[in-house]
Design an enzyme around this catalytic site. Structure first.
Site, mmCIF file in Angstrom:
data_model
loop_
_atom_site.group_PDB
_atom_site.id
_atom_site.type_symbol
_atom_site.label_atom_id
_atom_site.label_comp_id
_atom_site.label_asym_id
_atom_site.label_seq_id
_atom_site.Cartn_x
_atom_site.Cartn_y
_atom_site.Cartn_z
ATOM 1 C CG ASP A 94 -2.022 0.887 1.095
ATOM 2 O OD1 ASP A 94 -1.838 1.961 1.009
ATOM 3 O OD2 ASP A 94 -3.261 0.502 1.208
ATOM 4 C CB VAL A 115 -0.522 -0.957 -8.054
ATOM 5 C CG1 VAL A 115 -0.595 -1.605 -6.672
ATOM 6 C CG2 VAL A 115 -1.495 -0.011 -8.025
ATOM 7 C CE1 TYR A 135 -13.899 1.706 -9.023
ATOM 8 C CE2 TYR A 135 -16.288 1.188 -9.450
ATOM 9 C CZ TYR A 135 -15.105 1.086 -8.728
ATOM 10 O OH TYR A 135 -14.936 0.197 -7.643
ATOM 11 C CB ALA A 195 -18.306 -1.912 -0.137
ATOM 12 C CB THR A 221 -14.869 1.519 1.442
ATOM 13 O OG1 THR A 221 -15.399 2.254 0.337
ATOM 14 C CG2 THR A 221 -15.205 -0.213 1.211
#
Length: 247
Positions: free
Chosen positions: A37, A53, A144, A177, A179
């Site tokens: 991360d 990433v 997205y 979700a 989050t």
């Protein structure tokens, strides 16, 4: 459950949200877990490795560090991702490239770095985190949705490519979700509570999906007990993908 005893896992984007729930679930079932991360994990019982990433050198260095520390690798959970809003007209080329760099090319980079090590494992599994946006047309999510549709297709292609090598590849498609990313979207809305209620209402079970529910699905797909499950995209969305309840 200790079916992951002795297995070694990497979870990208594992410092918060769904990734953190996955890291915890794997650890509690016996796996040694490394979180890749941009930020350190608050869970002191996992190994935190800083990695971006969107940068191949960063990914390769992080995977090599984990493999050296653990002595190998058995499981990869490609969870790192970023959100995007708007219709196909609302984001310029740079923004399309930025989101694809993380959500799609990021999974490619980490998988590419991990596969040589996964091939040596008798319990090798990759789980990609896609989205309900891959299978349902959601408003103002063109960019997205395009990335998550690519993840779903990539999952099936990887599954067949690496079948003979003993590396299973599956995905989860979470619904909306609860989050930190969704929290930020709600905070920016004109009426956050009305927006939250709208998100709840569009899922047949009438609430947001919890990160822990997604994590349980990831754990199933990653488990050696699921050795005949391959190339699937498992919906964790309260029935949003398939059900059409009467109001």
């Amino acid at each position: 459950m200790t079916e992951f005893e002795g297995l070694r896992a990497i979870v990208t984007g594992g410092a918060s949200g769904i990734g953190a729930a996955v890291a915890t679930a794997l650890r509690e079932r016996g796996a040694r877990v490394a979180v890749l991360d941009l930020n350190d994990s608050p869970d002191t019982e996992v190994v935190s490795v800083r990695a971006d990433v969107s940068d191949d050198a960063s990914v390769r260095g992080a995977v090599a560090e984990v493999v050296e520390r653990f002595g190998g690798l058995d499981i990869l959970v490609n969870n790192a991702g970023i959100g995007a809003q708007g219709t196909v007209e609302d984001n310029d080329d740079d923004e399309w490239r930025r989101v694809f760099e993380v959500n799609v090319f990021g999974m490619v980079r980490v998988s590419r770095a991990a596969l040589p090590h996964l091939r040596r494992s008798p319990s090798a599994a990759i789980v990609n985190v896609a989205s309900i946006a891959a299978t349902a047309g959601l408003p103002h999510r063109a960019l997205y949705s395009a990335t998550k549709g690519a993840v779903a297709a990539l999952t099936r292609a990887m599954a067949v490519d690496h079948l003979a090598e003993g590396v299973r590849v599956n995905a989860v498609n979470p619904g909306t979700a609860d989050t930190p990313w969704i929290g930020r979207l709600l905070d920016a809305a004109d009426d956050p509570e009305a927006e939250r209620e709208a998100l709840r209402a569009r899922q047949p079970h009438g609430r947001l999906v919890t990160p822990e529910e997604v994590a349980h699905a990831v754990v199933y797909l990653a488990s050696p007990l699921a050795s005949s499950t391959n190339g699937v995209c498992l919906a964790v969305d309260g029935g949003m993908q398939e059900l059409r309840p009467r109001k």
